[in-house]
Design a protein around this motif. Structure first.
Motif, PDB file in Angstrom:
ATOM      1  N   CYS A 266       0.743  -1.324   0.064  1.00 43.99           N
ATOM      2  CA  CYS A 266      -0.092   0.027  -0.184  1.00 43.99           C
ATOM      3  C   CYS A 266       0.966   1.276   0.145  1.00 43.99           C
ATOM      4  CB  CYS A 266      -0.933  -0.023   1.242  1.00 43.99           C
ATOM      5  SG  CYS A 266      -1.797   1.575   1.384  1.00 43.99           S
ATOM      6  N   ARG A 267       0.568   2.175  -0.914  1.00 46.84           N
ATOM      7  CA  ARG A 267       1.469   3.276  -0.976  1.00 46.84           C
ATOM      8  C   ARG A 267       1.262   4.260   0.043  1.00 46.84           C
ATOM      9  NH1 ARG A 267       2.413   3.722  -7.547  1.00 46.84           N
ATOM     10  NH2 ARG A 267       0.511   2.661  -7.615  1.00 46.84           N
ATOM     11  N   ALA A 268       0.267   4.419   0.600  1.00 45.26           N
ATOM     12  CA  ALA A 268      -0.422   5.223   1.571  1.00 45.26           C
ATOM     13  C   ALA A 268       0.051   4.971   2.974  1.00 45.26           C
ATOM     14  CB  ALA A 268      -1.924   5.132   1.921  1.00 45.26           C
ATOM     15  N   ALA A 269       0.520   5.994   3.769  1.00 46.92           N
ATOM     16  CA  ALA A 269       1.044   6.052   4.915  1.00 46.92           C
ATOM     17  C   ALA A 269       0.122   5.133   6.120  1.00 46.92           C
ATOM     18  CB  ALA A 269       1.167   7.301   5.644  1.00 46.92           C
ATOM     19  N   GLU A 270       0.619   4.541   6.971  1.00 41.72           N
ATOM     20  CA  GLU A 270       0.065   3.781   7.819  1.00 41.72           C
ATOM     21  C   GLU A 270      -0.892   4.714   8.641  1.00 41.72           C
ATOM     22  OE1 GLU A 270       2.020   0.669  10.714  1.00 41.72           O
ATOM     23  OE2 GLU A 270       2.436   2.474  11.614  1.00 41.72           O
ATOM     24  N   ASP A 271      -0.748   5.988   8.753  1.00 37.60           N
ATOM     25  CA  ASP A 271      -1.743   6.620   9.372  1.00 37.60           C
ATOM     26  C   ASP A 271      -2.488   7.787   8.518  1.00 37.60           C
ATOM     27  OD1 ASP A 271       0.456   8.267   8.769  1.00 37.60           O
ATOM     28  OD2 ASP A 271       0.700   9.116  10.793  1.00 37.60           O
ATOM     29  N   GLU A 272      -2.888   7.117   7.289  1.00 39.51           N
ATOM     30  CA  GLU A 272      -3.296   8.129   6.204  1.00 39.51           C
ATOM     31  C   GLU A 272      -4.648   8.438   6.700  1.00 39.51           C
ATOM     32  OE1 GLU A 272      -4.237  10.267   3.579  1.00 39.51           O
ATOM     33  OE2 GLU A 272      -2.326   9.446   3.192  1.00 39.51           O
ATOM     34  N   VAL A 273      -5.447   9.618   6.529  1.00 38.91           N
ATOM     35  CA  VAL A 273      -6.422  10.119   6.795  1.00 38.91           C
ATOM     36  C   VAL A 273      -7.533  10.204   5.550  1.00 38.91           C
ATOM     37  CG1 VAL A 273      -5.759  11.388   9.092  1.00 38.91           C
ATOM     38  CG2 VAL A 273      -6.006  12.364   6.798  1.00 38.91           C
ATOM     39  N   ASP A 274      -6.876  10.091   4.532  1.00 39.99           N
ATOM     40  CA  ASP A 274      -7.762  10.062   3.444  1.00 39.99           C
ATOM     41  C   ASP A 274      -8.129   8.533   3.107  1.00 39.99           C
ATOM     42  OD1 ASP A 274      -8.848  10.326   0.799  1.00 39.99           O
ATOM     43  OD2 ASP A 274      -7.628  11.445   0.017  1.00 39.99           O
ATOM     44  N   GLU A 344      -6.910   7.073  13.796  1.00 39.82           N
ATOM     45  CA  GLU A 344      -6.888   7.288  12.423  1.00 39.82           C
ATOM     46  C   GLU A 344      -5.836   6.165  11.861  1.00 39.82           C
ATOM     47  OE1 GLU A 344      -6.518  12.190  12.792  1.00 39.82           O
ATOM     48  OE2 GLU A 344      -4.780  10.934  12.491  1.00 39.82           O
ATOM     49  N   ARG A 345      -4.926   5.507  12.527  1.00 36.76           N
ATOM     50  CA  ARG A 345      -4.249   4.499  12.427  1.00 36.76           C
ATOM     51  C   ARG A 345      -5.069   3.329  12.248  1.00 36.76           C
ATOM     52  NH1 ARG A 345       0.249   6.180  16.731  1.00 36.76           N
ATOM     53  NH2 ARG A 345       2.093   6.966  15.355  1.00 36.76           N
ATOM     54  N   ALA A 346      -5.921   3.042  13.168  1.00 35.91           N
ATOM     55  CA  ALA A 346      -6.885   1.841  13.091  1.00 35.91           C
ATOM     56  C   ALA A 346      -7.639   1.825  11.928  1.00 35.91           C
ATOM     57  CB  ALA A 346      -7.518   1.972  14.512  1.00 35.91           C
ATOM     58  N   LEU A 347      -8.235   3.156  11.680  1.00 32.46           N
ATOM     59  CA  LEU A 347      -9.178   3.063  10.379  1.00 32.46           C
ATOM     60  C   LEU A 347      -8.278   2.852   9.366  1.00 32.46           C
ATOM     61  CD1 LEU A 347     -10.923   6.410  11.639  1.00 32.46           C
ATOM     62  CD2 LEU A 347     -11.922   3.931  11.504  1.00 32.46           C
ATOM     63  N   ALA A 348      -7.215   3.288   9.114  1.00 30.06           N
ATOM     64  CA  ALA A 348      -6.524   3.106   8.004  1.00 30.06           C
ATOM     65  C   ALA A 348      -5.934   1.575   7.717  1.00 30.06           C
ATOM     66  CB  ALA A 348      -5.049   4.193   7.906  1.00 30.06           C
ATOM     67  N   GLN A 349      -5.732   1.120   8.634  1.00 24.44           N
ATOM     68  CA  GLN A 349      -5.539  -0.157   8.825  1.00 24.44           C
ATOM     69  C   GLN A 349      -6.806  -1.245   8.368  1.00 24.44           C
ATOM     70  OE1 GLN A 349      -2.178  -1.571   9.120  1.00 24.44           O
ATOM     71  NE2 GLN A 349      -2.068   0.729   8.908  1.00 24.44           N
ATOM     72  N   PHE A 350      -7.798  -0.813   8.866  1.00 26.65           N
ATOM     73  CA  PHE A 350      -9.210  -1.808   8.679  1.00 26.65           C
ATOM     74  C   PHE A 350      -9.669  -1.409   7.255  1.00 26.65           C
ATOM     75  CE2 PHE A 350     -10.355  -1.658  13.517  1.00 26.65           C
ATOM     76  CZ  PHE A 350      -9.425  -2.788  13.477  1.00 26.65           C
ATOM     77  N   GLN A 351      -9.306  -0.236   6.679  1.00 22.92           N
ATOM     78  CA  GLN A 351      -9.563   0.023   5.238  1.00 22.92           C
ATOM     79  C   GLN A 351      -8.582  -0.721   4.192  1.00 22.92           C
ATOM     80  OE1 GLN A 351     -11.789   1.764   3.732  1.00 22.92           O
ATOM     81  NE2 GLN A 351     -10.951   1.125   1.831  1.00 22.92           N
ATOM     82  N   LEU A 352      -7.212  -0.834   4.700  1.00 23.03           N
ATOM     83  CA  LEU A 352      -6.511  -1.790   3.998  1.00 23.03           C
ATOM     84  C   LEU A 352      -6.974  -3.335   3.927  1.00 23.03           C
ATOM     85  CD1 LEU A 352      -4.155  -2.179   2.217  1.00 23.03           C
ATOM     86  CD2 LEU A 352      -2.711  -2.356   4.511  1.00 23.03           C
ATOM     87  N   LEU A 353      -7.386  -3.576   5.199  1.00 25.64           N
ATOM     88  CA  LEU A 353      -7.666  -4.968   5.437  1.00 25.64           C
ATOM     89  C   LEU A 353      -8.974  -5.084   4.290  1.00 25.64           C
ATOM     90  CD1 LEU A 353      -8.157  -7.794   6.402  1.00 25.64           C
ATOM     91  CD2 LEU A 353      -9.259  -6.809   8.477  1.00 25.64           C
ATOM     92  N   SER A 354     -10.004  -4.225   4.289  1.00 26.91           N
ATOM     93  CA  SER A 354     -11.273  -4.373   3.489  1.00 26.91           C
ATOM     94  C   SER A 354     -10.794  -4.594   2.099  1.00 26.91           C
ATOM     95  CB  SER A 354     -11.953  -3.225   3.542  1.00 26.91           C
ATOM     96  OG  SER A 354     -12.772  -3.079   4.831  1.00 26.91           O
ATOM     97  N   SER A 355      -9.717  -3.861   1.597  1.00 21.87           N
ATOM     98  CA  SER A 355      -9.271  -3.881   0.330  1.00 21.87           C
ATOM     99  C   SER A 355      -8.575  -5.343   0.123  1.00 21.87           C
ATOM    100  CB  SER A 355      -8.342  -2.881  -0.004  1.00 21.87           C
ATOM    101  OG  SER A 355      -7.689  -2.681  -1.405  1.00 21.87           O
ATOM    102  N   MET A 356      -7.968  -5.632   1.049  1.00 21.38           N
ATOM    103  CA  MET A 356      -7.505  -7.089   0.716  1.00 21.38           C
ATOM    104  C   MET A 356      -8.355  -8.044   0.759  1.00 21.38           C
ATOM    105  SD  MET A 356      -4.439  -7.483   3.764  1.00 21.38           S
ATOM    106  CE  MET A 356      -3.092  -6.214   3.500  1.00 21.38           C
TER     107      MET A 356
END
Length: 372
Positions: A266-274, A344-356
């Motif tokens: 993932c090219r976004a940062a671990e704490d990406e807010v967008d 914000e970090r948690a939400l970014a990780q959960f968004q990445l998990l959804s994409s996986m």
């Protein structure tokens, strides 16, 4: 653990590890969540020298002397193997600890603060997120090589620095406890993340049950295989050295592969807010899997290979759960730079998990093509 230490404090540490030489400059180094890390430049009799100094967070690593015993054993093992394979050049592919005037690899100050120092590896850089598949491949290869090199270390001889570090069922239980005890306002703000976590309880025990039954072997593993724990050569872009050995202890390569997938796809940062920028990229996944398996395909057992497709999802969930738990507990573990940082970090990780999860079949196909 977030203050910048004074020149006098740095000089005190320097006098223990490299007495007689003077401090030229020092500056914060890296973006670690746990320790305070500095690049320290010293005026020596044979010219300037650079070191990495780290002020150890003893709230997290509450037995630092045992942790440093791990460091000594692991870095010595790596250096011997790399030197045997590559000669003197191999010495620079592993961290080299400084030994203090008392013969120990750490310094304990009068204020009961613990420090370590090691040679700074110059002309290298780290990345917080991969810029291209080539970087993902190099990160995978670097951590795969690390796993290959430590494969003959006895897990029973390596101290467990953070017990149950990747034990997802225990992490989930702590999350439930934190949720129960949380400040009502924090619990409300974390509502969507909490619901997401509760819906995925079924995956938490897969690896722990496999290890408990003996189906999955217990190995020495790095346990913090973020892409920013690889040093890349400034000129060639090749992976040079794996860093941050604090959590190198008994575990499963599935955790290492999973955290590598989490941070190198993932090219976004671990704490990406967008959150629209947080996407699992299959091309990056293929690259990181190729790199890792180029070193470990002959090492992993059939049972481990079978669970590789789950590893990225499990670790992404586990890390997201840890961020969420820390937020609910009042930000007591990870460093934060703003009030909602851990959420914000948690939400970014959960968004990445959804994409996986959306690309689960494609992940399986990639690994099926690489694993025989």
């Amino acid at each position: 653990m977030t203050r910048k230490h004074s020149p006098e404090e740095i000089i005190e540490v320097l006098s223990h590890f490299d007495p007689g030489n003077s401090l030229l400059r020092y500056e914060p180094l890296g973006h670690g969540h746990i320790h305070d890390t500095y690049l320290v430049e010293v005026a020596g009799s044979d010219g300037p020298k650079k070191y990495t100094f780290q002020h150890i967070n003893t709230l997290v690593f509450w037995q630092p002397e045992l942790m440093m015993a791990n460091w000594e054993k692991i870095t010595r093992h790596l250096r011997e193997k790399l030197t045997a394979a590559s000669g003197k050049k191999g010495q620079w592919q592993s961290l080299r600890l400084l030994v203090g005037k008392d013969g120990r690899s750490f310094y304990r100050s009068a204020q009961n603060e613990y420090w370590r120092a090691y040679h700074y590896i110059d002309r290298c850089h780290t990345v917080e997120a991969p810029k291209n598949p080539e970087q993902a491949y190099e990160a995978g290869k670097a951590f795969g090589l690390f796993q290959k090199l430590v494969a003959d270390l006895n897990p029973a001889e390596i101290f467990e620095t953070i017990p149950h570090f990747h034990h997802t069922p225990r992490r989930f239980e702590r999350f439930l406890q934190a949720l129960q005890a949380a400040n009502p306002e924090r619990r409300k703000r974390a509502g969507s993340a909490v619901s997401f976590a509760l819906e995925r309880e079924t995956i938490v025990s897969v690896v722990t049950e496999g290890m408990a039954s003996g189906r999955l072997p217990r190995r020495v593993t790095h346990n913090d295989t973020k892409i920013n724990n690889v040093l890349f050569d400034d000129e060639t872009g090749k992976g040079v050295c794996v860093i941050d050995l604090d959590t190198t202890m008994p575990g499963s390569p599935l955790y290492d592969f999973g955290d590598l997938v989490r941070t190198a796809t993932c090219r976004a940062a671990e704490d990406e807010v967008d959150l629209s920028r947080v996407k699992f990229e299959l091309e990056f996944f293929r690259a990181v899997a190729e790199g890792y398996l180029s070193q470990t395909a002959d090492l992993l057992t059939p049972a481990e290979k079978e669970l590789l497709p789950l590893a990225g999802r499990l670790l992404t969930f586990t890390i997201g759960l840890r961020f969420l738990t820390d937020y609910l507990e009042g930000d007591v573990y990870f460093k934060i730079s703003r009030p909602e940082h851990n959420l914000e970090r948690a939400l970014a990780q959960f968004q990445l998990l959804s994409s996986m999860e959306e690309q689960e079949k494609e992940i399986q196909r990639v690994l099926s093509s690489l694993v025989t």
